[in-house]
Structure formats: C-alpha cells, structure tokens
Design an enzyme around this catalytic site. Structure first.
Site, mmCIF file in Angstrom:
data_model
loop_
_atom_site.group_PDB
_atom_site.id
_atom_site.type_symbol
_atom_site.label_atom_id
_atom_site.label_comp_id
_atom_site.label_asym_id
_atom_site.label_seq_id
_atom_site.Cartn_x
_atom_site.Cartn_y
_atom_site.Cartn_z
ATOM 1 N N HIS A 159 4.637 6.184 -2.552
ATOM 2 C CA HIS A 159 3.173 6.099 -2.607
ATOM 3 C C HIS A 159 2.509 7.303 -1.951
ATOM 4 O O HIS A 159 1.510 7.821 -2.429
ATOM 5 C CB HIS A 159 2.687 4.821 -1.918
ATOM 6 N N GLU B 123 2.748 -5.531 4.908
ATOM 7 C CA GLU B 123 2.061 -5.792 3.644
ATOM 8 C C GLU B 123 3.016 -6.477 2.667
ATOM 9 O O GLU B 123 2.700 -7.506 2.070
ATOM 10 C CB GLU B 123 1.556 -4.470 3.052
ATOM 11 N N ASP C 187 3.734 -6.169 -7.844
ATOM 12 C CA ASP C 187 2.730 -5.122 -8.059
ATOM 13 C C ASP C 187 2.129 -5.184 -9.451
ATOM 14 O O ASP C 187 0.981 -4.770 -9.651
ATOM 15 C CB ASP C 187 3.369 -3.741 -7.854
#
Length: 839
Positions: free
Chosen positions: A667, A733, A767
């Site tokens: 990311h 997360e 996701d």
C-alpha cells in the site's frame, strides 16, 4: 530619488544622523564598516586605494566615485550601476565611449552652478545621473539650488556648509536643502505624506510642512502638520511615538514618504497599525510572534519554541527538508510558509526583525564578489541530510539486499519496550490541519471557483464543471465484461451482508406502568463518500461505501473522487455509482473535495456525514470540518496508514503468511505490517522470510515494499494466548489468524477492525468481495471504533409515550429530581399536569 547628496568626512554626530534619514551620503574618508546608504569618493590621489573598492562594494556601498584614470582600471571588474565618474569641466572631452558606457553617473566638480555646462554634460552622458559638486567656499542660495535640482541634476554639498540650525546665516539648513525641489498644489502649502513601516507597508496618510519635516529630520521623531491644530508630534499624548528611519521625496517632488518604527498601540487612532486595516502576511506574523515572545503562556507551543533552541532547530531543519521535497505550487507555498514561520520565530527570539532581514538581503544583493554557490558537504546531493523527516516517497535501497523484517521477542520485555512495539508512527495531525486550513477556507468562501482552481493545481485536470449528475451515460460506464461481472458479484455479496445489518425494527420497553420508551432508526439524509484515485481505479471503495448507504436508505449519496487528467471519472467508479444510486459525483480529491461536501458550493450538495479513506490531506480536512459548528458535519473515523497483523503457529503455510504480509506492505512505505510468530522454529521462520523476499521481488511495487518491509516487525511469542493479548493491545486494522483451530480463537479477539480466520481467508477477499467492509479503523482506533457498516449510515431516535396513569407514578419522581437540581420550570411542567388530575 537622490536629489541631495551630502559629502561627509566623518560619519558621526547629530548632523550625520540627520543627513542619513533623508538619503545616501557621500563619504570622502571611507572605512569599514560603512554606514547604510553610503557612496564612496576616491579623489585623484587615491589610486593606491583601488584594492579597497571591491570590499567597499561588498560591504554595501551603493556606488563608488572614481577619477577618470582609476575608473579606466576597473571597467569590467565592477558593475556599471555601481560606478560613478569623477570629472571636472575640462576633463569631459577626454572621456572615451568605452568609459562613458561603463558608468551610471558623473560627479562634476565646478566652481559655480552653470546650467548650460550641466546640460551639455547631461547630453553627453545621456544614460547617467549627473551629480554637481560646487568646488567653492561660497554657499549657494536656495534659489540656485532649486534651479539646479529642477534641471534634473543632483546637488552634492560638503557637510562643512550644512547645519541643523534654522537661523544660521553662514550655513545651509539641511531641511531647506532637502525640501528645495518640493512643491505643493494645495492652497495651504502642505505636502501629502505617506507614513509606512520600516519595511514599506503603509500605515496612513498625513500632511507635512517645512517646519514639521525640519523637526523630524533633526529629532528623528515622527512630526507632521495637522490641518487644524498645527504641529502634530506623533505620540506626544498617546505614547505611540515613532522613530524616523527615512524621509523621501516622490519622483514628482510633490509628496513625501516617511518610514518609521512605530511604538505603542499603533499609528491609527483605532489602535491599529494601519489606517487601512489590520496588517497581514509577514508584518502580521512578525507582530504576532513579538507579542507571543513577550506574553505567551507557559507550556504553550510557541513558548516551547522560544525556550527550547533544540526543538526550534529541528523544526527549521524539518520544514527545510519538506520544502525541498515539495513539488506542486500549492505544496511549495505551504512548506515555504512553514519554514518562514519557524525561521522568523528564531529571529524574534534573538531580536531580529523583518527589516533586519531585508537589509541583509539588500546587502547581499550589492556584493560584487560571489561564492561558487555550492552546498556545504553535509548538505550536498551526494549525501543524505542528517535526520530527515519521514515523508511518503520512495527512497533508493540496495536492490540486492534481502527484503526482510526486523525481529524481537515478547518474553522479558519491559513495559516501556512493549509500549514501544505497539506505537505507530507519529501522525502530525495538528500540523496537517494547519496546512489544509487555507484550502478549506478558500472552498468555503469561493465555492466552485476555488474548487476548479485546486483541481487544476493538484489533479492536473482543467474542468468546466465540478459534478456529474444522473442519469449517467452508458459511454461513461463502459468497462470490460469480466470486470463488470466481478463488480456485480461483489455488489451482491456486500449488499447481502450489509442488508442483514439494517435496523428496521422499533424497540419498545415499558419501563413502568403507563410509561413506554421506544427507539427507532432513521437513515442519515445526505452522505459524502470519498473514493481515492485519479489515475488509479478503486471501484472497491465505491462499493464498500455506496452499498451500506444505499441499504440504509440515505436520500442523497455524493461520491467525491479525483478526476483523470482528461477530466473524466474511471468508468468502473461510474458503474458503481450507477449501481448504488449516487445522486452526484464530485470530480475533485484532497482537502478541497472534503470542504466542498462539508459546506456545499453552488453545484456540490452539502452532506451531513463524510466517509472514506484518503491521504493525510484528506484525513486532516475531515478532522478540521467535523470540529467546525458551521459545517455541521460528522466523519466516519480517524485514519492512518494501512495495517495487518498476522498470528501464525506451526500449522501456518509459509507462502500464505508471506503473501498476507505483502498484501498490506504494498500500500505504501508507511504501511504497518506485523507478524506474531507463536513458538515457530527457526527453520519455519526462515522459510517465511525467504518467501517474503521471493514474492516481494516479483511485485511491480517492489520499491515501495522494500521500504515498508524494512520497517515491519516479527514479534516472537511463546503461546497463542500471549500472541492474542499482544494483538488486542495493538488493535490492528486487519487481523489474520493462521492458527490451529482458528475459529475457536475468535472469541478471544477484543480489538480489531476485521478478522480473517484460517489459512484460506486472505485479507484481499475482505477488501473486495466477501461481503464485509474494508473501510476499517487504523492507528489503534479499533479499540473504540467499528469499521464502516450499515448502522454507520443510520442514526437512532428515541421516543416516549406516557399515559395519565403513567404520569401519576412517574411525575412525583421527576418533580423531586428537578427540585433537587433547582430547575423549577422542569418540575412545573409535571406538576401543572398532575394538578388537573384527581389523584
């Protein structure tokens, strides 16, 4: 303009101080350091002084005046604008074209004012200023001086002929000479006068007379002429006095400019610095810092900067580094402003003002000799700057070095060491909020115009409109069939899971006989969904935010996403907008998009709550607008870099674990990646590290992965319980469980955004398409925030219904408590009803 140039032998005393207030002075006996605004005169016998010319010019001398023989030797060595030629009347014919074109002025020595001679010299030196030095003990009359000045020449008078005495018959009064060319077109004979700060920022308009100017020149105080009350000595009664820095004539010789240092509350009678309003820009910053230097409360940030030189030094270095890395116009302006703020803080702490800085700049500009301009070794491009601030950019790393994580062991760690392992990188939210404030303010005040400007600057897309509204054209949603089918299936799964979450029932509880309390859900009417992107394609975020908004029944769903360079939106996002029934698509990103949705513009609908991930600019803007009561907008949650924590035991597949770690590491370089290894053998752990290195090298974003993995962590735990306890403290997360009997361990998870259970549950599925939401709390906020869900788009309203019998039982309780709190009207609202009943 110069007009009057006094010739000084010794630069000191009251006369010199007065002369230095009205312009440059010509020094016949120069020595370093030179006074401000100095010209330097070398007569015909000073050829042995030529070695001093360059140092004088470097020290700040405005010009050097040389005789013809000396001037010939320095032509080409010093700039034309700094060289004045010293001549007498008979030597003019000896000047060659080369010399004539190499000087900017001529100082003509003559026994008397001969206007014909001066005109002839002026014609020959057509591009040069003419200075006339009367080589005679006779003092010229003011009439003759005025005639000379009106011819366009400048007068040079030796200080031996000048005085501050207004009644002298043997000397010329300085003010009379200075004001000789000044004329007034007013009936009262006064001269309009602009009063400025010492840095040239206007404070107000006043009027002057010969008498008031004369007193200002002599005393160095601001003295003006009131049209009603005569001489006005500024600050004589108020205490707001002025020190005169300079007095100048304008080009037409019909008005004056005073530059002063203002003391007290200010120049204006409204106790402001300027009659034209409050100061802005650098003068305001300087005034604010000076005030805070004197009065900042103990413990405040500004006080810390003044009292902690090390902190201030690090901030200056940090901002200089950020400025050097900035690329867009707006970023450069932001970072330059930050650097100026901290630099001026240091200046203020040491008594240095903007005027001092400007004088230093002017002096540097006058230097004739120049350094090569290369950076010092510690700052050269071949070496990294010491301790640079971390920024989200790709840094070159040895491509042959192993791509591997750092390792630590939980057992035996102190509380401080354990806390350090749990700590995320510091998010400078306060600094980022200050940076986005101007953007938010511009969009709030100027609406669409500002929005279009920022989109052109940041997204490099020049738009004619801000939004796209339905119905969306088929052409704008044209995508490959396989992508469309994947989006449709993901939409079905995500909708199915989020539809099951909706609260459509009404809760009713009879708390006591005749008293029924209820709670029911209603959709938030207007929501704004931020979809990061631009050149990237992110339909997944559009699905994750748009579907729960649609399921919840939000009346308006506004997408905001950066446009592509041609001004269009990616067709995948357009297609999702169509699926979820988006009522508008804002073609903007960054803080400007958040501001537009928070406040609304001429075309962008205002929303009640803003959702969605984004970079630090977006996050800062969301935090800023949610605290502005004028915006009346809330946000989903704070955000930070993406995170994954993987707990793996002896059953874990090394390739699976490595792939899960890398799925977050790609990311960005600030991604947070943690592997908690439960009693793994060294061989098993080594195999995972080999897989990380091998898989990373096959990725297109390998340069980013190198940096994020290098900052990532392997934490060795001895038991599953110890690993889960660490995970709960970390509050990741994404939490992935590569554990034996993984489903049984979920009951012990207290803090996580989303949990991925077992070897065949990669985080990627959450996701994109499994059905859960991927907009999750980061940075440890999973301790107190949920991920986005259907209830995020709903609010709950309570109601109560009380019968008369219910009030008979409840009323006395309420009245008693209201009396206890001293709220008589509350109690009365109950008693007035009870009074109508037959109790």
């Amino acid at each position: 303009m110069t007009r009057f140039l006094p010739l000084i032998d010794v630069p000191q005393g009251d006369l010199f101080n007065a002369l230095s207030r009205i312009g440059p002075v010509l020094l016949s006996n120069p020595s370093l350091p030179l006074p401000v605004n100095s010209y330097v005169l070398l007569d015909g016998n000073a050829s042995n002084e030529l070695d001093h010319i360059i140092p004088w010019l470097d020290e700040g001398a405005e010009k050097v005046v040389l005789p013809l023989a000396s001037a010939k030797e320095v032509i080409g060595l010093i700039p034309q604008e700094r060289l004045v030629l010293l001549l007498d009347a008979v030597s003019v014919s000896a000047v060659s074209d080369k010399v004539r074109n190499a000087v900017s002025g001529v100082l003509l020595k003559t026994p008397e004012i001969d206007l014909d001679l001066i005109s002839s010299v002026s014609t020959f030196f057509s591009k040069s200023a003419i200075f006339v030095l009367l080589d005679s003990p006779n003092i010229p009359s003011i009439y003759n001086i005025r005639s000379l000045l009106q011819s366009g020449a400048n007068l040079v008078l030796p200080d031996s002929q000048l005085t501050l005495d207004v009644s002298s018959s043997t000397h010329l009064n300085v003010a009379d000479v200075f004001l000789a060319p000044l004329t007034s077109d007013r009936a009262d004979g006064l001269f309009p006068t602009i009063v400025c700060t010492d840095t040239g920022h206007s404070m107000g308009l006043v009027y002057s007379s010969i008498e008031s100017v004369r007193e200002s020149i002599i005393t160095g105080k601001g003295v003006y002429q009131s049209r009603k009350h005569g001489l006005w000595r500024k600050g004589e009664t108020s205490g707001s006095t002025q020190e005169v820095v300079s007095i100048r004539l304008d080009c037409d010789a019909d008005s004056l400019e005073f530059r002063v240092i203002q003391h007290g509350s200010g120049f204006c009678h409204l106790e402001r610095q300027s009659c034209f309003g409050e100061a802005s820009g650098l003068p305001l910053l300087e005034k604010t810092l000076q005030s805070r230097f004197e009065n900042a409360p103990a413990g405040s940030y500004t006080k810390r900067l003044f009292n902690d030189p090390a902190l201030l030094r690090s901030k200056i270095l940090e901002e200089a580094d950020e400025l050097s890395r900035a690329e867009t116009e707006y970023e450069i302006a932001f970072e330059a402003a930050d650097l100026i703020y901290f630099a001026l803080t240091k200046c203020t702490a040491h008594g240095v003002g903007i005027a001092d800085i400007e004088r230093s700049l002017d002096k540097k500009a006058k230097r004739v000799t120049r350094r090569a301009g290369n950076a010092k070794p510690q700052w050269s491009a071949s070496k990294p700057a010491p301790a640079p601030a971390p920024v989200p950019s790709v840094t070159a790393i040895n491509p042959n070095a192993p791509i591997q994580m750092r390792t630590t062991v939980l057992e035996g760690l102190s509380e401080e060491e354990r806390a350090s392992l749990l700590r995320r990188p510091v998010l400078k939210s306060d600094e980022m909020i200050e940076k986005v404030k101007p953007i938010v303010s511009e969009v709030r005040s100027r609406g669409d115009a500002a929005l279009l400007e920022f989109t052109a600057k940041f997204d490099k897309a020049k738009l004619s409109s801000t939004c796209v509204f339905p119905p969306y054209s088929q052409e704008s949603m044209k995508i490959p069939l396989d992508v469309k089918e994947a989006i449709d299936k993901a939409y079905s799964n995500i909708r199915k899971f989020h539809a099951a979450q909706i609260d459509g029932s009404t809760l009713k509880v009879e708390t006591m006989p005749g008293v029924v309390c209820s709670r029911f859900a209603r959709a938030i009417s207007r929501v704004g969904l931020y979809i990061p992107g631009g050149t990237a394609i992110l339909p997944s975020t559009a699905l994750m935010l748009g579907i729960p908004a649609q399921v919840a029944g939000c009346r308006e769903i506004v997408f905001a996403t950066p446009p592509r360079p041609d001004g269009s939106i990616s067709p995948e996002v357009m297609y999702v907008a169509h699926l979820v029934g988006a009522s508008a698509i804002l073609k903007a990103g960054g803080a400007q998009a958040v501001a537009a949705m928070a406040y609304g513009t001429e075309t962008v609908p205002k929303v009640d709550k803003i959702f969605g991930p984004g970079n630090q600019w977006v996050t800062a803007a969301k935090m800023l607008v949610q605290n502005d009561t004028d915006a009346l907008v809330s946000i989903d949650m704070p955000a930070g870099p993406s995170e994954v924590l993987v707990i793996a035991d002896h059953t874990a597949n090394s390739a699976f674990v490595a792939a899960d770690l890398l799925s977050q590491a790609e990311h960005g370089i600030d991604s947070q990646v943690v592997l908690v290894a439960v009693n793994l053998t060294s061989e098993h752990l080594e195999q995972i590290e080999i897989e990380v290195d091998k898989q990373a090298r096959a990725l297109s974003r390998v340069d980013i992965v190198r940096q994020s993995v290098a900052k990532s962590l392997i934490v060795k735990a001895t038991t599953v319980e110890e690993a889960i306890e660490y995970s709960n403290d970390y509050a990741p997360e994404h939490l992935i469980l590569h554990l034996e009997n993984a489903p049984d361990k979920v009951q012990f998870i207290l803090n996580a955004g989303s949990v991925f259970v077992g070897p065949f549950t990669p985080e990627s599925c959450g996701d994109y398409a499994s059905g859960t939401n991927h907009t999750l709390p980061t940075n440890g906020y999973a301790r107190q925030f949920s991920g986005v869900n259907t209830l995020s788009f709903q609010k709950h309203i309570t109601s109560q219904e009380i019968t008369s019998d219910g009030l008979k039982g409840l009323g006395p309780i309420v009245a008693t408590l209201a009396d206890c709190e001293g709220l008589q009207a509350h109690a009365n609202a109950v008693r007035i009803r009870l009074g109508t009943m037959n109790l």
